[in-house]
Design an enzyme around this catalytic site. Sequence first.
Site, PDB file in Angstrom:
ATOM      1  CD  GLU A   1      -4.540   6.454   1.577  1.00 58.38           C
ATOM      2  OE1 GLU A   1      -5.230   7.057   0.777  1.00 58.38           O
ATOM      3  OE2 GLU A   1      -3.388   5.778   1.421  1.00 58.38           O
TER       4      GLU A   1
ATOM      5  CG  ASP B   1      -5.046   6.856   6.699  1.00 54.93           C
ATOM      6  OD1 ASP B   1      -4.033   6.179   6.546  1.00 54.93           O
ATOM      7  OD2 ASP B   1      -4.940   8.255   6.743  1.00 54.93           O
TER       8      ASP B   1
ATOM      9  CD  GLU C   1      -2.929   9.189  11.792  1.00 55.46           C
ATOM     10  OE1 GLU C   1      -1.901   9.631  11.894  1.00 55.46           O
ATOM     11  OE2 GLU C   1      -3.511   8.880  10.809  1.00 55.46           O
TER      12      GLU C   1
ATOM     13  NE  ARG D   1      -3.287   2.395  -4.100  1.00 55.39           N
ATOM     14  CZ  ARG D   1      -2.554   1.633  -3.129  1.00 55.39           C
ATOM     15  NH1 ARG D   1      -2.166   2.425  -2.178  1.00 55.39           N
ATOM     16  NH2 ARG D   1      -2.113   0.245  -3.307  1.00 55.39           N
TER      17      ARG D   1
ATOM     18  CG  HIS E   1       6.395   5.136  -1.449  1.00 55.98           C
ATOM     19  ND1 HIS E   1       6.084   3.918  -1.941  1.00 55.98           N
ATOM     20  CD2 HIS E   1       5.679   5.039  -0.298  1.00 55.98           C
ATOM     21  CE1 HIS E   1       5.218   3.139  -0.882  1.00 55.98           C
ATOM     22  NE2 HIS E   1       5.148   4.186   0.145  1.00 55.98           N
TER      23      HIS E   1
ATOM     24  CG  HIS F   1       3.326   7.675  -0.210  1.00 62.05           C
ATOM     25  ND1 HIS F   1       1.932   7.396  -0.062  1.00 62.05           N
ATOM     26  CD2 HIS F   1       3.492   8.686   0.987  1.00 62.05           C
ATOM     27  CE1 HIS F   1       1.483   7.532   1.077  1.00 62.05           C
ATOM     28  NE2 HIS F   1       2.177   8.512   1.734  1.00 62.05           N
TER      29      HIS F   1
HETATM   30  C1  UD1 Z   1       0.237   2.539   1.900  1.00 56.70           C
HETATM   31  C2  UD1 Z   1      -1.138   2.902   2.708  1.00 56.70           C
HETATM   32  C3  UD1 Z   1      -1.000   4.533   2.728  1.00 56.70           C
HETATM   33  C4  UD1 Z   1       0.049   4.780   3.482  1.00 56.70           C
HETATM   34  C5  UD1 Z   1       1.298   4.524   3.164  1.00 56.70           C
HETATM   35  C6  UD1 Z   1       2.544   4.902   3.755  1.00 56.70           C
HETATM   36  C7  UD1 Z   1      -3.115   1.810   1.969  1.00 56.70           C
HETATM   37  C8  UD1 Z   1      -4.141   1.630   0.881  1.00 56.70           C
HETATM   38  N1  UD1 Z   1      -2.152   2.771   1.662  1.00 56.70           N
HETATM   39  O1  UD1 Z   1       0.434   3.163   0.648  1.00 56.70           O
HETATM   40  O2  UD1 Z   1      -2.354   5.019   3.517  1.00 56.70           O
HETATM   41  O3  UD1 Z   1       0.224   6.426   3.600  1.00 56.70           O
HETATM   42  O4  UD1 Z   1       1.412   3.040   2.969  1.00 56.70           O
HETATM   43  O5  UD1 Z   1       3.829   4.866   3.030  1.00 56.70           O
HETATM   44  O6  UD1 Z   1      -3.084   1.139   3.109  1.00 56.70           O
HETATM   45  N2  UD1 Z   1       6.623  -1.544  -1.533  1.00 56.70           N
HETATM   46  C9  UD1 Z   1       7.605  -1.932  -1.524  1.00 56.70           C
HETATM   47  N3  UD1 Z   1       8.408  -2.359  -0.517  1.00 56.70           N
HETATM   48  C10 UD1 Z   1       7.887  -1.571   0.950  1.00 56.70           C
HETATM   49  C11 UD1 Z   1       6.632  -0.991   0.647  1.00 56.70           C
HETATM   50  C12 UD1 Z   1       6.112  -0.938  -0.525  1.00 56.70           C
HETATM   51  O7  UD1 Z   1       8.225  -2.635  -2.781  1.00 56.70           O
HETATM   52  O8  UD1 Z   1       8.331  -1.924   1.669  1.00 56.70           O
HETATM   53  C13 UD1 Z   1       5.714  -1.289  -2.909  1.00 56.70           C
HETATM   54  C14 UD1 Z   1       5.097  -2.742  -3.378  1.00 56.70           C
HETATM   55  O9  UD1 Z   1       5.166  -2.847  -4.783  1.00 56.70           O
HETATM   56  C15 UD1 Z   1       3.648  -2.448  -2.924  1.00 56.70           C
HETATM   57  C16 UD1 Z   1       3.453  -0.938  -3.193  1.00 56.70           C
HETATM   58  O10 UD1 Z   1       4.686  -0.166  -3.025  1.00 56.70           O
HETATM   59  O11 UD1 Z   1       2.831  -3.400  -3.583  1.00 56.70           O
HETATM   60  C17 UD1 Z   1       2.336  -0.216  -2.527  1.00 56.70           C
HETATM   61  O12 UD1 Z   1       2.272  -0.519  -1.307  1.00 56.70           O
HETATM   62  P1  UD1 Z   1       0.722  -0.471  -0.562  1.00 56.70           P
HETATM   63  O13 UD1 Z   1       1.045  -0.449   1.089  1.00 56.70           O
HETATM   64  O14 UD1 Z   1      -0.330  -1.085  -1.055  1.00 56.70           O
HETATM   65  O15 UD1 Z   1       0.581   1.030  -0.783  1.00 56.70           O
HETATM   66  P2  UD1 Z   1       1.289   2.603  -0.393  1.00 56.70           P
HETATM   67  O16 UD1 Z   1       1.125   3.423  -1.552  1.00 56.70           O
HETATM   68  O17 UD1 Z   1       2.654   2.348   0.011  1.00 56.70           O
HETATM   69  N1  UDP Z   2       9.375   8.658   6.778  1.00 46.89           N
HETATM   70  C1  UDP Z   2      10.833   8.312   6.764  1.00 46.89           C
HETATM   71  N2  UDP Z   2      11.815   8.009   6.040  1.00 46.89           N
HETATM   72  C2  UDP Z   2      11.388   8.520   4.545  1.00 46.89           C
HETATM   73  C3  UDP Z   2      10.053   9.055   4.393  1.00 46.89           C
HETATM   74  C4  UDP Z   2       9.288   9.218   5.377  1.00 46.89           C
HETATM   75  O1  UDP Z   2      11.089   7.697   7.830  1.00 46.89           O
HETATM   76  O2  UDP Z   2      12.351   8.255   3.649  1.00 46.89           O
HETATM   77  C5  UDP Z   2       8.690   8.955   7.592  1.00 46.89           C
HETATM   78  C6  UDP Z   2       8.089  10.524   7.977  1.00 46.89           C
HETATM   79  O3  UDP Z   2       8.649  11.002   8.853  1.00 46.89           O
HETATM   80  C7  UDP Z   2       6.547  10.004   8.379  1.00 46.89           C
HETATM   81  C8  UDP Z   2       6.261   8.679   7.814  1.00 46.89           C
HETATM   82  O4  UDP Z   2       7.640   8.149   7.436  1.00 46.89           O
HETATM   83  O5  UDP Z   2       6.694   9.860   9.752  1.00 46.89           O
HETATM   84  C9  UDP Z   2       5.365   8.903   6.753  1.00 46.89           C
HETATM   85  O6  UDP Z   2       5.192   7.978   5.928  1.00 46.89           O
HETATM   86  P1  UDP Z   2       4.328   7.837   4.522  1.00 46.89           P
HETATM   87  O7  UDP Z   2       4.597   9.310   3.798  1.00 46.89           O
HETATM   88  O8  UDP Z   2       4.849   6.978   3.824  1.00 46.89           O
HETATM   89  O9  UDP Z   2       3.161   8.000   5.173  1.00 46.89           O
HETATM   90  P2  UDP Z   2       1.766   8.737   5.442  1.00 46.89           P
HETATM   91  O10 UDP Z   2       2.335   9.350   6.580  1.00 46.89           O
HETATM   92  O11 UDP Z   2       1.181   9.559   4.140  1.00 46.89           O
HETATM   93  O12 UDP Z   2       0.722   7.563   5.839  1.00 46.89           O
END
Ligand code: UD1
Ligand code: UDP
Length: 386
Positions: A137, A101, A123, A211, A242, A209
């Site tokens: 999502e 998602d 999924e 939003r 995160h 994490h």
């Molecule tokens: C995204 C997904 C969410 C998923 C999550 C998994 C969307 C809208 N959201 O949310 O569904 O559950 O990933 O973790 O697709 N950032 C870093 N380094 C990284 C990753 C993220 O610095 O490697 C920071 C950056 O500032 C980035 C922010 O996190 O802009 C948000 O990342 P983003 O992918 O937009 O949203 P997530 O909250 O991570």
């Molecule tokens: N995860 C990981 N290291 C971390 C935190 C999460 O490997 O420090 C793994 C976790 O086991 C799961 C996935 O990352 O498989 C989940 O990621 P996240 O919670 O960011 O995303 P979501 O599942 O909510 O989309």
Amino acid sequence: MKDHGKIKVACVIGTRPEVIKMAPVIYELRRYPYYEVTLLCTAQHRELMDEMLTIFSLKPDIDLNIMKKDQSICTLTSELFAKIEPILKNKKYSLVIAQGDTTTTLVTAEVCFFNKIPFAHIEAGLRSYDFHQPFPEELNRVFTAKLATWHFAPSKEERSNLILEGIKNKRIFVSGNPVIDALYMLARNERKLPFKLPENKRVILVTIHRRENFGNPIKNIFSALNRLTEIFNDIVITYPVHPNPQVNKLAYEQLSHNSSIMLLEPLPYDAFVTLMNKSYLIMTDSGGLQEEAPALGKPVLVLRKKTERPLIIKLGLGRLVGTEIESIINNATDLLTDPMQYQAMAKHISPYGDGHAAEKIVNVISHYFLHGLQSVALRNESDQAF
Ligand code: UD1
Ligand code: UDP
């Protein structure tokens, strides 16, 4: 099989969980000589995605390097459209696969739809029935379902959700979620953790994490964590934070003074699985962890008001505790003080997969390419559901 060369399949991923869930599917596709698999990484996440690719020994064939610090969903979406379309349009893939998602997934599905490329959604069918929780999502997965050619559902429940939305049954397959494949692969070997856990303390693992939890809900969660460490002197809270600045800044501001809370860098999956296994209790707003925790026999408190994985709650493997301080403290207290309530939740049940999802997904795809739609329809009738 097409008699002219290989079947070109693109697997598209962008974030940490997408690497984890797609890795087993890529491994399975690569077992068959008739597929040419392209791993297209949008890098919606940068470090988080790279770290996971290393764990699974995967290398992107194409890396779009999209991530910006504190990116907005709109900017991310427009960047993804601009960069994904030329690739999917020009490379003539027979199938594109994405999961879940995220914005990467929805944009990929849209690009496929506009360019008439078959799209398989893994999924599929999870629903909270609230577009604001989880945000964005729920909207991403509902829209993705409208666009997908094939839907791979984690359990029978998600198949029912999709049918209610008018998706044809013959397009839906109950495969389980490949996150459980990845989990079982990694859970076999315990890893040395890159930090020392205090002895004789019960470990609570926390991740946050979402939003919709930014602002007051996160502040409440942090207050509850601080309070729990005052009530219980035999717990340590481990919290891989995160990197999203909306989460990271507040976490360090509100929790770094507390010696019973270990703020950690995000962990590579192998270490994270070891930490889950060592935990007494998991508290999270994550999607994937709601599936992993019960599979490892760990009770999970879901720090949200709605979940798209109601089976976990229905089966008594987790509790939906919301983000109010009292509710978090009361539910954690139940599990920290009452062995009966704890044992009732620690059942080692995996409602969202048996660890063979990738095999089932690739089996269906192969049947389609080798024997055509009719054969796939027959498999659909007889598929092994959870
Ligand atoms: C995204 C997904 C969410 C998923 C999550 C998994 C969307 C809208 N959201 O949310 O569904 O559950 O990933 O973790 O697709 N950032 C870093 N380094 C990284 C990753 C993220 O610095 O490697 C920071 C950056 O500032 C980035 C922010 O996190 O802009 C948000 O990342 P983003 O992918 O937009 O949203 P997530 O909250 O991570
Ligand atoms: N995860 C990981 N290291 C971390 C935190 C999460 O490997 O420090 C793994 C976790 O086991 C799961 C996935 O990352 O498989 C989940 O990621 P996240 O919670 O960011 O995303 P979501 O599942 O909510 O989309």
